[in-house]
Design a protein around this motif. Structure first.
Motif, PDB file in Angstrom:
ATOM      1  N   SER A  19      41.182 -14.861 -23.737  1.00 56.52           N
ATOM      2  CA  SER A  19      40.508 -15.912 -22.964  1.00 56.52           C
ATOM      3  C   SER A  19      40.252 -15.471 -21.530  1.00 56.52           C
ATOM      4  N   LYS A  22      37.206 -13.521 -21.794  1.00 57.77           N
ATOM      5  CA  LYS A  22      36.024 -14.381 -21.960  1.00 57.77           C
ATOM      6  C   LYS A  22      35.639 -15.016 -20.623  1.00 57.77           C
ATOM      7  N   LYS A  25      33.939 -12.623 -18.167  1.00 56.35           N
ATOM      8  CA  LYS A  25      32.547 -12.298 -18.481  1.00 56.35           C
ATOM      9  C   LYS A  25      31.561 -13.383 -18.065  1.00 56.35           C
ATOM     10  N   GLN A  26      32.060 -14.517 -17.616  1.00 55.65           N
ATOM     11  CA  GLN A  26      31.190 -15.612 -17.190  1.00 55.65           C
ATOM     12  C   GLN A  26      30.985 -15.539 -15.678  1.00 55.65           C
ATOM     13  N   ASP A  30      31.934 -22.312 -17.058  1.00 52.38           N
ATOM     14  CA  ASP A  30      31.182 -23.205 -17.931  1.00 52.38           C
ATOM     15  C   ASP A  30      32.241 -23.955 -18.735  1.00 52.38           C
ATOM     16  N   HIS A  33      32.050 -23.849 -22.548  1.00 53.63           N
ATOM     17  CA  HIS A  33      32.480 -22.558 -23.098  1.00 53.63           C
ATOM     18  C   HIS A  33      34.002 -22.422 -23.024  1.00 53.63           C
ATOM     19  N   THR A  37      36.230 -22.068 -26.370  1.00 57.02           N
ATOM     20  CA  THR A  37      37.121 -20.910 -26.469  1.00 57.02           C
ATOM     21  C   THR A  37      38.543 -21.361 -26.783  1.00 57.02           C
ATOM     22  N   PHE A 100      27.060 -16.369 -24.190  1.00 57.75           N
ATOM     23  CA  PHE A 100      28.333 -16.754 -24.789  1.00 57.75           C
ATOM     24  C   PHE A 100      28.149 -16.645 -26.293  1.00 57.75           C
ATOM     25  N   SER A 101      28.887 -15.753 -26.939  1.00 57.73           N
ATOM     26  CA  SER A 101      28.703 -15.481 -28.350  1.00 57.73           C
ATOM     27  C   SER A 101      29.773 -16.177 -29.195  1.00 57.73           C
ATOM     28  N   LEU A 105      33.468 -14.839 -30.467  1.00 58.39           N
ATOM     29  CA  LEU A 105      34.631 -15.702 -30.294  1.00 58.39           C
ATOM     30  C   LEU A 105      35.387 -15.881 -31.614  1.00 58.39           C
ATOM     31  N   ASN A 153      38.019 -16.183 -15.052  1.00 53.40           N
ATOM     32  CA  ASN A 153      36.824 -16.405 -14.252  1.00 53.40           C
ATOM     33  C   ASN A 153      37.124 -16.273 -12.757  1.00 53.40           C
TER      34      ASN A 153
END
Length: 185
Positions: A19, A22, A25-26, A30, A33, A37, A100-101, A105, A153
């Motif tokens: 996480s 993830k 990468k933002q 968001d 997202h 997640t 966001f994939s 995920l 983030n």
């Protein structure tokens, strides 16, 4: 309840680290997202122990004489692998990614929850309320994954290795506790 919380924390450390990646990468937080997640990691971490428990329960009559050793080996093995991966596994890439994939995920959710499958087998070898355990695992993983996304983030991958090592150590300690309790009884 402390044991269940330790299991939840131990299992959620891989999801926490993923996480963080993830979130890293933002470009900005968001919340949708972050929620998706956390939900994905929490759901897979909750489903896998049920599958492991069902499989372990089906063969319990065969493994009961050595169930404490099985629980120890599985928990210590999973914990040891987590520690190994912390030093030798791939870390997250700090390159921002705009998309966001969901597919990525889901793959991450399955990969980080395979250890929970083994822990579920150990549930069959112990006197544990599986539904309470699964609820704690879900809640812990959801919460830590949400925090991981937000931390990733804001702070990047600084805590990825430490989180994975902590989870591995928790699982090894729990496995040793199960073994020692059974041997001393």
């Amino acid at each position: 309840m402390i044991d269940l919380l330790l299991i939840g924390i131990g299992l959620s450390m891989d999801a926490f680290a993923a996480s963080v990646c993830k979130g890293l990468k933002q470009k900005k937080v968001d919340w949708l997202h972050a929620f998706i997640t956390a939900l994905s990691f929490g759901a897979f971490q909750a489903i896998m122990p049920i599958i492991g428990w069902l499989a372990g329960s089906a063969f319990m009559h065969l493994i009961e004489p050595v169930d404490h050793w099985i629980a120890f080996v599985l928990l210590a093995g999973v914990g040891g692998k987590m520690i190994w991966d912390a030093f030798h596994g791939a870390s997250c890439d700090a390159t921002p990614e705009s998309a966001f994939s969901i597919r990525e995920l889901l793959v991450l959710s399955v990969a980080t929850s395979l250890d929970a499958l083994a822990v579920g087998v150990s549930f069959a070898a112990s006197d544990i309320n599986v539904w309470l355990a699964v609820s704690v695992i879900f809640a812990t993983t959801f919460t830590l994954s949400l925090l991981g996304f937000l931390i990733g983030n804001k702070l990047g991958a600084k805590f990825e290795r430490g989180a994975t090592i902590t989870g591995g150590v928790c699982l090894i300690i729990l496995g040793a506790k199960i073994l020692l309790e059974h041997l001393s009884a």
